[in-house]
Write a protein that holds these residues in place. Structure first.
Motif, mmCIF file in Angstrom:
data_model
loop_
_atom_site.group_PDB
_atom_site.id
_atom_site.type_symbol
_atom_site.label_atom_id
_atom_site.label_comp_id
_atom_site.label_asym_id
_atom_site.label_seq_id
_atom_site.Cartn_x
_atom_site.Cartn_y
_atom_site.Cartn_z
ATOM 1 N N GLN A 87 0.817 -1.211 0.000
ATOM 2 C CA GLN A 87 0.000 0.000 0.000
ATOM 3 C C GLN A 87 0.846 1.254 0.000
ATOM 4 O O GLN A 87 0.347 2.347 -0.198
ATOM 5 C CB GLN A 87 -0.919 0.018 1.228
ATOM 6 N N ILE A 88 2.139 1.065 0.253
ATOM 7 C CA ILE A 88 3.021 2.230 0.314
ATOM 8 C C ILE A 88 3.515 2.535 -1.087
ATOM 9 O O ILE A 88 4.094 1.684 -1.739
ATOM 10 C CB ILE A 88 4.201 1.946 1.257
ATOM 11 N N VAL A 89 3.262 3.734 -1.557
ATOM 12 C CA VAL A 89 3.680 4.063 -2.915
ATOM 13 C C VAL A 89 4.762 5.139 -2.961
ATOM 14 O O VAL A 89 5.388 5.326 -3.991
ATOM 15 C CB VAL A 89 2.496 4.504 -3.803
ATOM 16 N N MET A 90 4.975 5.836 -1.857
ATOM 17 C CA MET A 90 5.979 6.893 -1.897
ATOM 18 C C MET A 90 7.140 6.563 -0.959
ATOM 19 O O MET A 90 6.979 5.814 -0.008
ATOM 20 C CB MET A 90 5.351 8.227 -1.515
ATOM 21 N N PRO A 91 8.312 7.132 -1.233
ATOM 22 C CA PRO A 91 9.507 6.752 -0.473
ATOM 23 C C PRO A 91 9.493 7.134 1.014
ATOM 24 O O PRO A 91 9.972 6.365 1.819
ATOM 25 C CB PRO A 91 10.646 7.483 -1.193
ATOM 26 N N GLU A 95 5.444 11.744 2.703
ATOM 27 C CA GLU A 95 5.073 11.852 1.286
ATOM 28 C C GLU A 95 3.964 10.882 0.921
ATOM 29 O O GLU A 95 3.100 11.189 0.101
ATOM 30 C CB GLU A 95 6.291 11.575 0.404
ATOM 31 N N ASP A 96 4.003 9.686 1.548
ATOM 32 C CA ASP A 96 2.988 8.699 1.205
ATOM 33 C C ASP A 96 1.601 9.181 1.632
ATOM 34 O O ASP A 96 0.628 9.015 0.912
ATOM 35 C CB ASP A 96 3.301 7.352 1.851
ATOM 36 N N VAL A 97 1.529 9.792 2.810
ATOM 37 C CA VAL A 97 0.240 10.302 3.284
ATOM 38 C C VAL A 97 -0.213 11.476 2.418
ATOM 39 O O VAL A 97 -1.364 11.540 1.979
ATOM 40 C CB VAL A 97 0.332 10.707 4.775
ATOM 41 N N PHE A 99 0.433 12.041 -0.540
ATOM 42 C CA PHE A 99 0.124 11.558 -1.882
ATOM 43 C C PHE A 99 -1.379 11.311 -2.070
ATOM 44 O O PHE A 99 -1.914 11.496 -3.161
ATOM 45 C CB PHE A 99 0.911 10.272 -2.103
ATOM 46 N N SER A 100 -2.045 10.891 -0.997
ATOM 47 C CA SER A 100 -3.489 10.620 -1.077
ATOM 48 C C SER A 100 -4.276 11.878 -1.435
ATOM 49 O O SER A 100 -5.388 11.789 -1.918
ATOM 50 C CB SER A 100 -4.009 10.116 0.275
ATOM 51 N N ARG A 102 -3.338 14.302 -3.490
ATOM 52 C CA ARG A 102 -3.056 14.929 -4.774
ATOM 53 C C ARG A 102 -4.311 14.933 -5.634
ATOM 54 O O ARG A 102 -5.180 14.109 -5.491
ATOM 55 C CB ARG A 102 -1.898 14.215 -5.469
ATOM 56 N N GLU A 129 9.851 11.990 8.122
ATOM 57 C CA GLU A 129 10.846 12.106 7.051
ATOM 58 C C GLU A 129 11.551 10.778 6.778
ATOM 59 O O GLU A 129 12.453 10.710 5.962
ATOM 60 C CB GLU A 129 11.903 13.156 7.419
ATOM 61 N N PRO A 131 12.322 6.812 5.577
ATOM 62 C CA PRO A 131 11.897 5.960 4.465
ATOM 63 C C PRO A 131 10.790 5.015 4.941
ATOM 64 O O PRO A 131 10.948 4.341 5.960
ATOM 65 C CB PRO A 131 13.158 5.164 4.125
ATOM 66 N N ALA A 147 -2.790 7.035 5.571
ATOM 67 C CA ALA A 147 -2.858 7.453 4.171
ATOM 68 C C ALA A 147 -4.289 7.350 3.635
ATOM 69 O O ALA A 147 -4.684 8.110 2.760
ATOM 70 C CB ALA A 147 -1.919 6.609 3.317
ATOM 71 N N THR B 112 8.636 14.254 -3.641
ATOM 72 C CA THR B 112 7.477 15.106 -3.920
ATOM 73 C C THR B 112 7.906 16.373 -4.641
ATOM 74 O O THR B 112 7.275 16.805 -5.608
ATOM 75 C CB THR B 112 6.768 15.473 -2.608
ATOM 76 N N ARG B 143 10.108 3.830 -5.634
ATOM 77 C CA ARG B 143 9.529 3.022 -4.559
ATOM 78 C C ARG B 143 9.883 1.536 -4.730
ATOM 79 O O ARG B 143 10.027 0.808 -3.760
ATOM 80 C CB ARG B 143 8.009 3.218 -4.558
ATOM 81 N N SER B 189 -3.727 -1.194 -5.042
ATOM 82 C CA SER B 189 -3.922 -0.261 -3.932
ATOM 83 C C SER B 189 -3.959 1.181 -4.445
ATOM 84 O O SER B 189 -4.628 2.030 -3.866
ATOM 85 C CB SER B 189 -2.870 -0.466 -2.844
ATOM 86 N N ARG B 193 -7.056 3.673 -3.767
ATOM 87 C CA ARG B 193 -6.897 5.014 -3.209
ATOM 88 C C ARG B 193 -7.352 6.080 -4.193
ATOM 89 O O ARG B 193 -7.246 7.260 -3.911
ATOM 90 C CB ARG B 193 -5.427 5.255 -2.832
#
Ligand SMILES: Nc1ncnc2c1ncn2[C@@H]1O[C@H](COP(=O)(O)OP(=O)(O)OP(=O)(O)O)[C@@H](O)[C@H]1O
Ligand SMILES: [Mg+2]
Lengths: 226, 197
Positions: A87-91, A95-97, A99-100, A102, A129, A131, A147, B112, B143, B189, B193
């Motif tokens: 479910q994690i798409v960002m590094p 950023e992952d949270v 990202f939802s 956007r 911050e 990873p 997220a 980002t 990722r 996923s 989302r």
């Protein structure tokens, strides 16, 4: 609460019939779905978010057909998967949270504010911050929750959200589900999570075989397994 | 980027990513064109100064620059033999300064911010290229690096646990299969989302 309706829903993967003529109206705040491996629970849960479209019948959320209005529905229905890694798409965590949010047309400052609040709520602020892939399993599932919830869905569907977690992390996630004001639908094999739920549905070979208060439904399920 | 981002509040961190990307490109080209040792020396000093301003720990920088040393170990003697020591030294200097500059960028810029920069750069072409999509692709690729690394480690462990040896193919097959499953699950996923558009 929203009204989720399964109307004569059947579904097959190839020759195998996975759901057979399911009729359900879900409007309680906390609903559990249980059943043996392969009984069709995940397929049922995925239909609420439009990840699987039924072969026959209809699934609606507040009268909107999920198959036709998938985009709209997905803003309303958040989905938590079993494996947080997927479910994690960002590094990084923050950023992952973020990202939802956007393409919601929010100002960057607003996104930062909401993201920070979500991380705070799920105890991840100190990891903002870091990873994301270095978090522990429990923290990853908290991140997945953060997220999804940052998007303010009205309904949360979770498919075995605690299966990969140890007992303590599972309890923590279960506690968070308890506190949520949203409507929650949880598929699980961990029956103790459902004891204070409003309603528990038992699926067996693609059919609803029990649908009742937790104590009654859990007994029916234990009878089925015996 | 790539999980190497080192949080900070320096000017280098706060500068817009698009500006940093531009300066990075100019810097790398400039270093590549440098003919005189003093020019390279000045560039090296400037980069070092930026590192000091950004307050990035030496260890993090080393991690980024170290892999290039292996390359130099082979390339430098070869160059020296073919073109002489001065050319080899200049090449080494150029490469190190360019890699250090790129490392500075990755250490001080979040993904980002890079995505945002991509969106800006591609805006004039938005009729043909969806900058947001390109950005998403880049983010997902980044990722996937730790994800695949983890899968490789898992597969190696599983082989060792069963005492299995065997060919590279026997390692590659499960890695590819599992990577595809993971990619599928991540894609799902993303859809759930509502981020698939
Ligand atoms: N994408 C798919 N393609 C083919 N068959 C599938 C697919 N998804 C599920 N199935 C099959 O459908 C049946 C029901 O699957 P489902 O995932 O809904 O069960 P489940 O109740 O969630 O089981 P578990 O408790 O093991 O998660 C299983 O036999 C499964 O193999
Ligand atoms: Mg399942």
């Amino acid at each position: 609460m929203s009204r989720i309706v399964f109307d004569g829903v059947s579904h097959s993967f190839g020759e195998r019939r996975v759901l057979a003529d399911v009729d359900l109206v879900l409007s309680e705040r906390r609903i559990g779905i249980i059943g043996a491996n392969g009984s069709g629970k995940s397929t049922l849960a995925r239909m609420i978010n439009g990840l699987v479209a039924p072969d026959t019948g209809r699934v609606t959320v507040d009268d909107a057909d999920v198959a036709r209005k998938a985009k709209e529905i997905r803003r309303k229905v958040g989905f938590i998967f079993t494996n947080p890694d997927n479910q994690i798409v960002m590094p990084t965590v923050q950023e992952d949270v973020a990202f939802s949010l956007r393409r919601r047309g929010l100002a960057p400052a607003e996104i930062a504010l909401r993201t920070a609040a979500a991380l705070e709520r799920f105890g991840l602020a100190a990891h903002a911050e870091h990873p994301a892939h270095r978090l522990s399993g429990g923290q990853k599932q908290l991140l997945a929750l953060a997220a999804v919830l940052v998007g303010e869905p009205q309904i949360i569907v979770a498919d075995e959200p605690t299966t990969l977690l140890d007992a303590r992390n599972a309890r923590e996630i279960a506690g968070l589900f308890r506190e949520m004001t949203q409507q929650v639908i949880v598929v699980t094999h961990q029956l103790e999570l459902l004891e204070d739920f409003d309603r528990v549905i038992v699926i067996d070979e693609g059919r609803v075989v029990a649908d009742d208060a937790p104590s009654v439904a859990l007994d029916a399920y234990r009878g089925l397994l015996a | 980027m790539i999980g190497f981002y080192f949080a900070g509040t320096s000017v280098v961190h706060r500068a817009p990513a698009i500006l940093k990307l531009l300066l990075l490109s100019i810097g790398v080209v400039g270093v590549g064109l440098a003919r005189e040792p003093w020019q390279l020396g000045a560039a090296a000093l400037a980069v070092a100064a930026l590192f000091v301003i950004a307050r990035v720990p030496v260890g993090a920088v080393w991690q980024q620059v170290a892999p290039i040393l292996w390359l130099l170990l082979i390339a430098v003697p070869l160059q020296a033999l073919l073109a002489g020591w001065i050319v080899a030294a200049m090449m080494t200097g150029r490469l190190l300064v360019a890699v250090a500059l790129a490392a500075l960028f990755t250490l001080t810029t979040t993904v980002t911010a890079v995505l945002e920069a991509f969106r800006l750069i591609l805006r004039p072409f938005e009729r043909w290229i969806d900058g947001d999509r390109v950005g998403l692709l880049v983010a997902l690729t980044i990722r996937c690096i730790p994800l695949v690394a983890e899968i490789v480690k898992d597969v190696l462990d599983a082989r060792r646990a069963r005492g299995a040896q065997g060919s590279l193919l026997a390692l590659a097959v499960p890695v590819v299969v599992r990577s595809l499953y993971a990619a599928d699950a991540i894609g799902e996923s993303l859809v759930a989302r509502g981020l698939d558009d």
